[in-house]
Scaffold this motif. Sequence first.
Motif, PDB file in Angstrom:
ATOM      1  N   LEU A 236      -7.176  -7.672   9.633  1.00 39.96           N
ATOM      2  CA  LEU A 236      -6.376  -7.248   8.734  1.00 39.96           C
ATOM      3  C   LEU A 236      -6.749  -7.407   7.221  1.00 39.96           C
ATOM      4  N   LYS A 237      -7.392  -8.795   7.349  1.00 38.92           N
ATOM      5  CA  LYS A 237      -7.995  -9.032   5.831  1.00 38.92           C
ATOM      6  C   LYS A 237      -8.875  -8.089   5.477  1.00 38.92           C
ATOM      7  N   TYR A 238      -9.892  -7.566   6.341  1.00 43.36           N
ATOM      8  CA  TYR A 238     -10.824  -6.607   6.018  1.00 43.36           C
ATOM      9  C   TYR A 238     -10.138  -5.478   5.504  1.00 43.36           C
ATOM     10  N   ILE A 239      -9.223  -4.801   6.232  1.00 43.60           N
ATOM     11  CA  ILE A 239      -8.306  -3.587   6.104  1.00 43.60           C
ATOM     12  C   ILE A 239      -7.869  -3.426   4.615  1.00 43.60           C
ATOM     13  N   TYR A 240      -7.309  -4.448   4.268  1.00 46.70           N
ATOM     14  CA  TYR A 240      -6.526  -4.647   2.902  1.00 46.70           C
ATOM     15  C   TYR A 240      -7.707  -4.581   1.840  1.00 46.70           C
ATOM     16  N   LEU A 241      -8.631  -5.666   2.040  1.00 45.39           N
ATOM     17  CA  LEU A 241      -9.825  -5.720   1.069  1.00 45.39           C
ATOM     18  C   LEU A 241     -10.714  -4.615   0.723  1.00 45.39           C
ATOM     19  N   VAL A 242     -11.002  -3.856   2.008  1.00 44.31           N
ATOM     20  CA  VAL A 242     -11.924  -2.958   1.877  1.00 44.31           C
ATOM     21  C   VAL A 242     -11.258  -1.636   0.940  1.00 44.31           C
ATOM     22  N   ASN A 243     -10.160  -1.558   1.257  1.00 42.45           N
ATOM     23  CA  ASN A 243      -9.445  -0.472   0.556  1.00 42.45           C
ATOM     24  C   ASN A 243      -9.307  -0.769  -0.950  1.00 42.45           C
ATOM     25  N   GLU A 244      -8.929  -2.050  -1.267  1.00 44.05           N
ATOM     26  CA  GLU A 244      -8.829  -2.409  -2.591  1.00 44.05           C
ATOM     27  C   GLU A 244     -10.231  -2.343  -3.260  1.00 44.05           C
TER      28      GLU A 244
END
Length: 459
Positions: A236-244
């Motif tokens: 989940l951390k990856y999903i939010y950070l990669v989009n940011e």
Amino acid sequence: MRKESDVLGELFIEDDVYYGLQTARAALYFAVSDARVHPELIRAIALIKKVAAQTNTEIGDLDPVIGHAIVQAAEEVMSGRWDDQFPISAIQGGAGTSTNANVNEVIANRALEILGLPKGSYDRIHPNDHVNLHQSTNDVYSTAMRLAALQLLEELSWRFAELQEALQEKEREFAHIIKLGRTQLQDAVPITLGQEFGAYAQAIARDRWRLYKVGERLRQVSLGGTAVGTGINAPLKYIYLVNEKLRMEFPFGLARNENLVDGIQNMDVFVEVSGLLKAAAVNLAKISNDLRLLASGPRGGIGEIRLPELQAGSTIMPGKVNPVIPELINQVSIKVIANDLAITLAAEGGQLELNAFSPTIAHCLLESMKLLRKAVDIFINYCIKGVEANEERCRELVEKSTVYATVLTPYLGYDTCSELALESIRRGISFRHLVLEKGLMTEETLDKLLEVERLTRPG
């Protein structure tokens, strides 16, 4: 030569190429066309690889040394340095998997080279385990399609703005020139040449605005959804950070799709964009058709305008000059309209959680945008700016026609004007001359009623 292998077998790859086994197979199996994947799509995928590597490094899932090498390699791909390393046909099976694999392999092998390691040393940097970490073709490809389309759409919208301005300049230049208006290719009522060009400008203004606004539909991306939008194998951390990180890197505003499943399986947004490209192509074709008619002749046609003389029009008829730029625009429009049908059929052909025909959608959509962008540039610079009015011919055709019958109907009556129009045609004299000959109006009154402003303005 280097040998690469996987569960399906092994293959020898030339040492100097950066792609690997998956790309070599795809280049062989999908060799149906010389058309390659658009560079804009390749570079958009490379951008995603860059931000994914940065994200995976930051959350501790990728060795920083490997991550930095992948980022550098991805940036090189984004710059166009390795454009010759993408040999796969744009039309391909696998929903874009081969294109994603191609980018993964080129970045992996270039990253290995950056670290002083030989190409193919996938135990150190693997195309899937490292470059494609926490990704799937399905979320990467659908996101990259949007990024590439947004960039081209921005450029295209500005080109239409320039075309609108060029047409408005002609509207002002030709505002005083009275000419024969036509409906169903028959003489109708007077209009100014400026009004005709003003109508063209207004149609293009609508295209400009529609193309600008539809970009909002492309800004929602499904990166992080992985295979089907559920985000399997992606923290989940990856999903939010990669989009940011993608938002920070990309020059246009982006947002994560609230429904990642929808963003991966449904292609209707591209149908919508293509539909507006088709509408723009229709307007361009209509304008081109009109210009060809108005410039027809120079002796045996309408001849109310002159188009720039750009090249010899015939290898057998000396002195013939053709309206080649409007003809070009017509053919570009045909191609864009055909691409729209292909996009429509490919989008409706999707099944369940993925559309296998997204490569056709991507190729046709980006092709239409690039064709229109270049065609509009050519249209402005080699046609519209050089259009000249044949003012004498415009006036001559008005005087010879029976359009004044409509103008004078409120004063002389419909039946009288009908009789005068037929007599004018039969005797080969102007309607104006006939009115004066029969003493139905004084010359002063007639001149006042036939002023340009009265003929071409409401009220």
